[in-house]
Design an enzyme around this catalytic site. Sequence first.
Site, PDB file in Angstrom:
ATOM      1  N   SER A  71       4.942   0.153   5.072  1.00  0.00           N
ATOM      2  CA  SER A  71       5.092   0.027   3.619  1.00  0.00           C
ATOM      3  C   SER A  71       5.682   1.300   3.007  1.00  0.00           C
ATOM      4  O   SER A  71       5.529   1.549   1.812  1.00  0.00           O
ATOM      5  CB  SER A  71       3.735  -0.297   2.985  1.00  0.00           C
ATOM      6  OG  SER A  71       2.746   0.575   3.477  1.00  0.00           O
ATOM      7  N   CYS A 112       0.825  -8.179  14.513  1.00  0.00           N
ATOM      8  CA  CYS A 112       2.220  -8.356  14.127  1.00  0.00           C
ATOM      9  C   CYS A 112       3.126  -7.502  15.020  1.00  0.00           C
ATOM     10  O   CYS A 112       2.799  -6.361  15.331  1.00  0.00           O
ATOM     11  CB  CYS A 112       2.330  -7.927  12.675  1.00  0.00           C
ATOM     12  SG  CYS A 112       3.968  -7.653  12.143  1.00  0.00           S
ATOM     13  N   CYS A 172       2.909 -12.505   3.558  1.00  0.00           N
ATOM     14  CA  CYS A 172       3.754 -12.389   4.749  1.00  0.00           C
ATOM     15  C   CYS A 172       3.546 -13.624   5.630  1.00  0.00           C
ATOM     16  O   CYS A 172       2.399 -14.026   5.858  1.00  0.00           O
ATOM     17  CB  CYS A 172       3.395 -11.118   5.518  1.00  0.00           C
ATOM     18  SG  CYS A 172       4.323 -11.009   7.054  1.00  0.00           S
ATOM     19  N   GLU A 176      -6.488  -8.079   3.433  1.00  0.00           N
ATOM     20  CA  GLU A 176      -5.985  -9.096   4.375  1.00  0.00           C
ATOM     21  C   GLU A 176      -7.149  -9.825   5.051  1.00  0.00           C
ATOM     22  O   GLU A 176      -7.121 -11.049   5.228  1.00  0.00           O
ATOM     23  CB  GLU A 176      -5.096  -8.419   5.433  1.00  0.00           C
ATOM     24  CG  GLU A 176      -4.544  -9.411   6.456  1.00  0.00           C
ATOM     25  CD  GLU A 176      -3.894  -8.730   7.658  1.00  0.00           C
ATOM     26  OE1 GLU A 176      -3.240  -7.685   7.481  1.00  0.00           O
ATOM     27  OE2 GLU A 176      -4.046  -9.255   8.772  1.00  0.00           O
ATOM     28  N   HIS A 227       0.827  -1.200   0.000  1.00  0.00           N
ATOM     29  CA  HIS A 227       0.000   0.000   0.000  1.00  0.00           C
ATOM     30  C   HIS A 227       0.864   1.254   0.000  1.00  0.00           C
ATOM     31  O   HIS A 227       0.875   2.018   0.960  1.00  0.00           O
ATOM     32  CB  HIS A 227      -0.957  -0.023   1.191  1.00  0.00           C
ATOM     33  CG  HIS A 227      -2.154  -0.889   0.940  1.00  0.00           C
ATOM     34  ND1 HIS A 227      -2.925  -1.426   1.938  1.00  0.00           N
ATOM     35  CD2 HIS A 227      -2.705  -1.318  -0.221  1.00  0.00           C
ATOM     36  CE1 HIS A 227      -3.899  -2.136   1.401  1.00  0.00           C
ATOM     37  NE2 HIS A 227      -3.781  -2.093   0.098  1.00  0.00           N
ATOM     38  N   HIS A 255     -10.738  -4.705   4.071  1.00  0.00           N
ATOM     39  CA  HIS A 255      -9.300  -4.764   3.797  1.00  0.00           C
ATOM     40  C   HIS A 255      -8.946  -6.110   3.168  1.00  0.00           C
ATOM     41  O   HIS A 255      -9.433  -7.152   3.612  1.00  0.00           O
ATOM     42  CB  HIS A 255      -8.519  -4.569   5.112  1.00  0.00           C
ATOM     43  CG  HIS A 255      -7.062  -4.345   4.888  1.00  0.00           C
ATOM     44  ND1 HIS A 255      -6.185  -5.378   4.615  1.00  0.00           N
ATOM     45  CD2 HIS A 255      -6.319  -3.209   4.873  1.00  0.00           C
ATOM     46  CE1 HIS A 255      -4.962  -4.882   4.455  1.00  0.00           C
ATOM     47  NE2 HIS A 255      -5.025  -3.570   4.610  1.00  0.00           N
TER      48      HIS A 255
HETATM   49  S1  SF4 Z   1       3.144  -5.434   9.094  1.00  0.00           S
HETATM   50 FE1  SF4 Z   1       3.671  -7.446   9.918  1.00  0.00          FE
HETATM   51  S2  SF4 Z   1       2.120  -8.800   9.047  1.00  0.00           S
HETATM   52 FE2  SF4 Z   1       2.100  -6.970   7.809  1.00  0.00          FE
HETATM   53  S3  SF4 Z   1       3.542  -7.398   6.150  1.00  0.00           S
HETATM   54 FE3  SF4 Z   1       4.698  -6.372   7.772  1.00  0.00          FE
HETATM   55  S4  SF4 Z   1       5.623  -8.033   8.966  1.00  0.00           S
HETATM   56 FE4  SF4 Z   1       3.930  -8.892   7.751  1.00  0.00          FE
END
Ligand code: SF4
Length: 301
Positions: free
Chosen positions: A263, A188, A95, A125, A41, A123
């Site tokens: 990101s 996470c 991930c 995910e 994103h 979302h």
């Molecule tokens: S925030 Fe955490 S769950 Fe999401 S991509 Fe990054 S490491 Fe993976």
Amino acid sequence: MLDIRLAKNSGFCFGVKRAIRLAEETSEKYGKATTIGPIIHNPQMVEKLSRVGVKAVDDIYQITESPVIIRSHGITQENLTILKDKNLEIVDATCPYVARAHEYAISADEENYHIIILGNPTHPEIIALKSRIHSNVQIWDSIEYIEKKEYTKVAVICQTTQNIENLHKLTSLLLPITKELRVFNTICDATNIRQSSSLALATATDLMIVIGGKNSSNTLMLAKLCSELTTTKHIEAANEISKVWFDEVIQKKGCIGLTAGASTPDWIILEIYNKIKAIVGYPNDFAQSIDEIPSYNEEPL
Ligand code: SF4
């Protein structure tokens, strides 16, 4: 002297670094690749990858050739089946923390738990997670809307970007009304760490600049949490910066905090830092790399 600090642990997380590396390796090997939706994103990074042949499509039926990269959020079980049926070569950049949440969901579903997902139902995910569950699932964006009825067996799974406080509140609410409660803390660590480092900095600053995609859940959460503590601006790129934001902080020689979602690439953080330096009166003191930006170590400034 006016101070500008970057929160520790800002920018790319492990899962995003891995997805970008896989996308770059794939484009180097094949000269092209397709992702379903943007690989991360962050529009600027997506644009950069498109220049080396990695294109994003919204509709899976538009994909006719290999390789296909599954982004870090994962994809639905149905879309995975479609790709496999088309015999397309798949590079799975889901991930591992997201994949682990899928495994928890599948096992709780098999054991007939009523599953409550704490996350944003729109979302990608969460759409991918829900697709692994065949029955008994509710998705709650906010605990305010939880249906307060008696439950027998409940399993809770979170969006990886959730705030731990929300999970605490949800489990406290469910405990008295549930005979058996199983909580999978799928938040996470990267999210937790970014949030606590950003909040520590926000408490010590007059202005926080949160950098990252306007479509990035973890960046939006950082902006929301920081805005509860200090004046906060959420931007994607340096061209969104407005000089007037800094008038007050320049006058009082205060502190500006920077943080970035998981990101957000380093080069964008660096560009924004240097632009702010120029605005606040240090045009000859630019950083050459993100490592040169002073970080905030929770010591007095
Ligand atoms: S925030 Fe955490 S769950 Fe999401 S991509 Fe990054 S490491 Fe993976």
